[in-house]
Write an enzyme that holds these catalytic residues in place. Sequence first.
Site, short mmCIF file in Angstrom:
data_model
loop_
_atom_site.label_atom_id
_atom_site.label_comp_id
_atom_site.label_asym_id
_atom_site.label_seq_id
_atom_site.Cartn_x
_atom_site.Cartn_y
_atom_site.Cartn_z
N LYS A 146 3.97 -15.54 1.73
CA LYS A 146 3.97 -15.98 0.44
C LYS A 146 5.29 -16.31 -0.18
O LYS A 146 5.75 -15.93 -1.31
CB LYS A 146 2.98 -15.24 -0.58
CG LYS A 146 2.63 -16.12 -1.92
CD LYS A 146 1.46 -17.07 -1.66
CE LYS A 146 1.37 -17.78 -3.02
NZ LYS A 146 0.58 -18.89 -2.80
N TYR A 183 0.76 -1.24 -0.15
CA TYR A 183 -0.08 -0.17 0.07
C TYR A 183 0.92 1.44 0.02
O TYR A 183 0.23 2.19 -0.27
CB TYR A 183 -0.88 0.12 1.20
CG TYR A 183 -2.11 -1.06 1.09
CD1 TYR A 183 -2.17 -1.87 0.04
CD2 TYR A 183 -2.84 -1.30 2.36
CE1 TYR A 183 -3.10 -2.73 -0.07
CE2 TYR A 183 -3.74 -2.34 2.16
CZ TYR A 183 -3.88 -3.06 1.20
OH TYR A 183 -4.79 -4.15 0.96
N ASP A 205 -2.37 -18.45 1.48
CA ASP A 205 -3.56 -18.92 0.72
C ASP A 205 -3.89 -20.01 1.79
O ASP A 205 -5.23 -20.11 1.74
CB ASP A 205 -3.20 -19.59 -0.68
CG ASP A 205 -1.84 -20.19 -0.89
OD1 ASP A 205 -1.05 -20.06 0.02
OD2 ASP A 205 -1.59 -20.55 -1.99
#
Length: 350
Positions: free
Chosen positions: A187, A141, A219
């Site tokens: 990840k 962000y 995930d």
Amino acid sequence: MNLKILLLPGDGIGTEVTAAAVEVLKAVGKKFGHTLELSEGLLGGIAIHKTGTPFPKETEELCQKADATLMGAVGLPEFDAAPPSQRPEAGLLGMRRVLDVFANLRPVRTWPALVDSSPLKNHVVEGTDMIIVRELTGGLYYGQPRGMDENHGFNTMSYTRKEVERVTHTAFKLARNRRKRVTSVDKSNVLEVSQFWRKIVIEVAKNYPEIQLEHMLVDNAAMQMVLNPRQFDVMLTENTFGDILSDVGGILAGSIGMLPSASLGEKKGLYEPVHGSAPDIAGQNKANPLGAIGSVAAMLEYTFGLMKEANAVNDAIGKVLESGKVTADLRPKGKPATTTEVGQAVSAAL
Ligand code: NAD
């Protein structure tokens, strides 16, 4: 103890839930013998109306003087078409930046009385008691470069050692007072930034040998949160993953009105319910104040270290839920209680 707290009720139901939370804060002061030094400031739409800016200089000074800030919510429909920098929400982002609150803590628990309101099966959600620690001021962000043109859009997920270290320390310190387990979510099978994240987390973990650390790919973490949320104690993750996973947490808690949050920096703490200003029910004394009241419990625990008091507030919330005196969003069997009545009931239960 003297508790120096700034109140920023903001807009819409923000003012209503903050009033109920203050009532509970006063009851805590009385019961446990603490003095309250409360100040109040303007933030959001009301601040634009009165001063022309969503985060006035006076509010910034009040934030710096207080030990902790309790916010309601900001946002008014009349500003929906305004550019981002002139919207009430800009005040909130400005305040987070000024206070440098880099760790967002979102406790997610399933209250026994609300198990039936969850869309998930009872045996899955029962007993959930986890806290998500989301890095709040770095990552995708904020990363540069970013941009878009006709044929290309791009953002950058980037973390410095310092950014990962400080939020990791926050997570491990929290785990010390809980079930002593941290799950770091990344990840790292695909992203270098996640491999870096994992490496730093492992380094920091060496300072906390009593805490069990595990790593989980994001995930899988999303799936595990709805398959078996009880396995989690403290979940540590970066900004974007945390943003997404914490909304999954909302489902586990029953109603958005139930969710408290705390944003912590090196010195200051900002506490606010997760919900917005809810223009659809504002001014009707209908809003659920328990997220705001839970934020008071978080403030007592994280800024002031008052565990006994924080537990007392959470126990009182539990009792009120059991009694069935709850607002309409929790679908009570009888007539729904008002915001004020729920605040009074929590204070009385204390
Ligand atoms: P919202 O959270 O205000 O409302 C979403 C839905 O949940 C509405 O139906 C509302 O009635 C309900 N709801 C929310 N809080 C509730 C409570 N305590 N009790 C009972 N029901 C509750 O989100 P929105 O409608 O998307 O946004 C409204 C305004 O709030 C917008 O201006 C938005 O930008 C702003 N907002 C502010 C914050 C914040 O201040 N932290 C967060 C989210 C949205």
